[in-house]
Scaffold this motif. Structure first.
Motif, mmCIF file in Angstrom:
data_model
loop_
_atom_site.group_PDB
_atom_site.id
_atom_site.type_symbol
_atom_site.label_atom_id
_atom_site.label_comp_id
_atom_site.label_asym_id
_atom_site.label_seq_id
_atom_site.Cartn_x
_atom_site.Cartn_y
_atom_site.Cartn_z
ATOM 1 N N PRO A 159 0.840 -1.201 0.000
ATOM 2 C CA PRO A 159 0.000 0.000 0.000
ATOM 3 C C PRO A 159 0.876 1.253 0.000
ATOM 4 O O PRO A 159 1.986 1.223 0.541
ATOM 5 N N PRO A 160 0.450 2.333 -0.635
ATOM 6 C CA PRO A 160 -0.843 2.550 -1.306
ATOM 7 C C PRO A 160 -0.726 2.525 -2.831
ATOM 8 O O PRO A 160 -1.511 3.150 -3.538
ATOM 9 N N ASN A 161 0.287 1.835 -3.376
ATOM 10 C CA ASN A 161 0.654 2.002 -4.784
ATOM 11 C C ASN A 161 -0.493 1.780 -5.766
ATOM 12 O O ASN A 161 -0.639 2.510 -6.749
ATOM 13 N N LEU A 162 -1.332 0.765 -5.510
ATOM 14 C CA LEU A 162 -2.362 0.416 -6.487
ATOM 15 C C LEU A 162 -3.442 1.486 -6.628
ATOM 16 O O LEU A 162 -4.111 1.557 -7.668
ATOM 17 N N ILE A 163 -3.628 2.326 -5.616
ATOM 18 C CA ILE A 163 -4.653 3.378 -5.724
ATOM 19 C C ILE A 163 -4.317 4.346 -6.850
ATOM 20 O O ILE A 163 -5.206 4.937 -7.475
ATOM 21 N N PHE A 164 -3.022 4.512 -7.142
ATOM 22 C CA PHE A 164 -2.598 5.415 -8.211
ATOM 23 C C PHE A 164 -2.455 4.707 -9.551
ATOM 24 O O PHE A 164 -2.483 5.345 -10.602
ATOM 25 N N THR A 165 -2.319 3.383 -9.516
ATOM 26 C CA THR A 165 -2.045 2.612 -10.730
ATOM 27 C C THR A 165 -3.309 2.151 -11.441
ATOM 28 O O THR A 165 -3.393 2.168 -12.664
ATOM 29 N N LEU A 166 -4.308 1.748 -10.655
ATOM 30 C CA LEU A 166 -5.487 1.094 -11.216
ATOM 31 C C LEU A 166 -6.697 2.029 -11.277
ATOM 32 O O LEU A 166 -6.785 3.010 -10.537
ATOM 33 N N GLN A 258 -9.898 9.403 2.749
ATOM 34 C CA GLN A 258 -8.469 9.670 2.863
ATOM 35 C C GLN A 258 -8.182 10.770 3.890
ATOM 36 O O GLN A 258 -7.149 10.763 4.543
ATOM 37 N N LYS A 259 -9.111 11.705 4.063
ATOM 38 C CA LYS A 259 -8.929 12.745 5.082
ATOM 39 C C LYS A 259 -9.004 12.174 6.499
ATOM 40 O O LYS A 259 -8.357 12.686 7.417
ATOM 41 N N SER A 260 -9.791 11.124 6.671
ATOM 42 C CA SER A 260 -9.943 10.519 7.993
ATOM 43 C C SER A 260 -8.915 9.431 8.264
ATOM 44 O O SER A 260 -8.866 8.874 9.366
ATOM 45 N N ASN A 261 -8.103 9.116 7.255
ATOM 46 C CA ASN A 261 -7.099 8.066 7.375
ATOM 47 C C ASN A 261 -5.715 8.701 7.448
ATOM 48 O O ASN A 261 -5.188 9.174 6.438
ATOM 49 N N PRO A 262 -5.098 8.742 8.631
ATOM 50 C CA PRO A 262 -3.807 9.427 8.785
ATOM 51 C C PRO A 262 -2.709 8.879 7.881
ATOM 52 O O PRO A 262 -1.766 9.591 7.548
ATOM 53 N N GLY A 263 -2.824 7.634 7.456
ATOM 54 C CA GLY A 263 -1.786 7.037 6.630
ATOM 55 C C GLY A 263 -1.929 7.300 5.144
ATOM 56 O O GLY A 263 -1.095 6.849 4.350
ATOM 57 N N SER A 264 -2.966 8.028 4.732
ATOM 58 C CA SER A 264 -3.174 8.279 3.308
ATOM 59 C C SER A 264 -2.063 9.163 2.741
ATOM 60 O O SER A 264 -1.639 10.122 3.394
ATOM 61 N N PRO A 265 -1.574 8.859 1.545
ATOM 62 C CA PRO A 265 -0.522 9.683 0.941
ATOM 63 C C PRO A 265 -1.016 11.089 0.638
ATOM 64 O O PRO A 265 -2.168 11.290 0.246
ATOM 65 N N LYS A 266 -0.138 12.071 0.802
ATOM 66 C CA LYS A 266 -0.529 13.467 0.644
ATOM 67 C C LYS A 266 -1.013 13.787 -0.768
ATOM 68 O O LYS A 266 -1.921 14.594 -0.952
ATOM 69 N N LYS A 267 -0.405 13.156 -1.776
ATOM 70 C CA LYS A 267 -0.772 13.496 -3.147
ATOM 71 C C LYS A 267 -2.147 12.975 -3.544
ATOM 72 O O LYS A 267 -2.694 13.387 -4.569
ATOM 73 N N LEU A 268 -2.731 12.086 -2.741
ATOM 74 C CA LEU A 268 -4.026 11.518 -3.093
ATOM 75 C C LEU A 268 -5.110 12.585 -3.151
ATOM 76 O O LEU A 268 -5.938 12.593 -4.067
ATOM 77 N N GLY A 269 -5.109 13.501 -2.181
ATOM 78 C CA GLY A 269 -6.119 14.557 -2.166
ATOM 79 C C GLY A 269 -6.079 15.403 -3.423
ATOM 80 O O GLY A 269 -7.120 15.778 -3.970
ATOM 81 N N LYS A 270 -4.889 15.717 -3.899
ATOM 82 C CA LYS A 270 -4.741 16.521 -5.115
ATOM 83 C C LYS A 270 -5.290 15.782 -6.331
ATOM 84 O O LYS A 270 -5.987 16.373 -7.163
ATOM 85 N N ILE A 271 -4.999 14.497 -6.423
ATOM 86 C CA ILE A 271 -5.480 13.706 -7.558
ATOM 87 C C ILE A 271 -6.999 13.594 -7.535
ATOM 88 O O ILE A 271 -7.665 13.680 -8.574
ATOM 89 N N ILE A 272 -7.572 13.431 -6.349
ATOM 90 C CA ILE A 272 -9.033 13.383 -6.234
ATOM 91 C C ILE A 272 -9.646 14.712 -6.668
ATOM 92 O O ILE A 272 -10.638 14.741 -7.411
ATOM 93 N N SER A 273 -9.060 15.816 -6.242
ATOM 94 C CA SER A 273 -9.570 17.146 -6.621
ATOM 95 C C SER A 273 -9.531 17.334 -8.133
ATOM 96 O O SER A 273 -10.470 17.884 -8.729
ATOM 97 N N GLN A 274 -8.464 16.890 -8.752
ATOM 98 C CA GLN A 274 -8.359 17.003 -10.206
ATOM 99 C C GLN A 274 -9.423 16.166 -10.903
ATOM 100 O O GLN A 274 -10.019 16.601 -11.897
#
Length: 326
Positions: A159-166, A258-274
């Motif tokens: 984790p968390p690689n597949l969230i960005f790959t798939l 991801q906001k409620s999960n302290p371990g979420s990668p920082k770049k995830l929020g930006k990708i979701i916003s986009q």
């Protein structure tokens, strides 16, 4: 999950979950593909999500004939959606491992043998394999297509690689539910299926929880068939113009998660916003995509001062974080 010494393993007990709604044309074939498994240590839980056709009778007849098959429905035989139906079955499951087979899909006889063994020796709480996209079930001249999961094969993914790959955030093909095995305790630890999502993106929510928190094994094996149908939920949502709404709901859920999960990668929020911005402002997003595609060409054709002008122009027309979040 326990191992014996040597090359032999204890046969783990597997609960197969088949949820169905008006699948009388296909349900028998799905159930028979479970009965045909070479792996024998399983139970099958059939959850009737309020069917109005003959599939209720079919399911009950199999449950009456085979002690390993159990029939359940919701109180009042109401329709509660796929997530609620799966959660009901998970709560009832006696197996250490959960497998999912929808009422119109089928397995080859080696599916459970291959997947359970691979999952066990790799100590992974989630196993995902390639899938036959099944086209020739109704048109003999159509070809079935093997779609591998869109990441490196036959290995563990941390984790968390597949969230960005798939899919749905990445470009790689996501696994199909009929090609998945999951550890029951880990599934329950992450809250099972989100019942607000009744039949679209509920599988992507389940997978996203694992991508972000658990090791996932991706296999090149392919022992499952995903029936392609014009009246499927995905095709229907595209025809009715509701697909983008379902996707936007998923993105909102993922953003809150991801906001409620302290371990979420920082770049995830930006990708979701986009991704949210692309759905709310499709024309502007198309223009930005066009500019990005030809950015390298422009860089090669401009001198240093011209390149700086281009960068300033591109920066001005990109949506701000404030606009992306709106």
């Amino acid at each position: 999950m326990q191992k014996k010494s040597g090359n032999h393993t204890n046969e783990l007990f597997v609960t197969v979950i088949t949820c169905f709604f008006n699948e009388e044309k296909y349900l028998t074939e799905a159930i028979e593909s479970v009965l045909g498994q070479k792996y024998s240590n399983w139970e099958l839980i059939l959850v009737d999500d309020g069917s109005k056709d003959g599939s209720t009778t079919i399911a009950k007849s199999f449950a009456k004939k085979y002690s390993k098959i159990k029939y359940h429905d919701h109180d009042g035989h109401i329709n509660k959606g796929l997530s609620a139906s799966r959660n009901l079955a998970v709560d009832l499951a006696k197996g250490e491992i959960i497998a999912f087979l929808d009422g119109d899909d089928v397995w080859l006889p080696d599916f459970l043998t291959t997947s359970v063994y691979t999952m066990l020796i790799n100590s992974s709480p989630l196993y995902c394999e390639a899938t036959y996209y099944w086209n020739n079930w109704c048109h003999s001249n159509s070809k079935n297509i093997i779609i591998p999961v869109g990441a490196d094969q036959d290995c563990i993914h941390e984790p968390p690689n597949l969230i960005f790959t798939l899919y749905p955030l990445g470009t790689g093909a996501a696994p199909c539910m009929c090609g998945i095995l999951v550890d029951k305790k880990i599934l329950q630890k992450h809250g099972g299926f989100e019942e607000n999502f009744k039949g679209m993106y509920e599988d992507q929510i389940f997978l996203s929880k694992f991508y972000l928190n658990e090791k996932v094994y991706i296999s090149s094996s392919c022992n499952n068939f995903y029936r392609q149908r014009q009246e499927s939920m995905v095709n229907t949502s595209h025809q009715q113009g509701t697909y983008h709404g379902h996707r936007y709901s998923f993105l909102n859920w993922l953003d809150e998660y991801q906001k409620s999960n302290p371990g979420s990668p920082k770049k995830l929020g930006k990708i979701i916003s986009q991704a949210q911005f692309s759905l709310k402002h499709p024309a502007f997003h198309k223009q930005l995509t066009y500019l990005k595609r030809y950015r390298k060409r422009i860089v090669k054709l401009t001198n240093k001062s011209g390149l700086e002008i281009f960068h300033q122009l591109f920066k001005k027309i990109q949506p701000s974080s404030k606009h992306r979040a709106s």
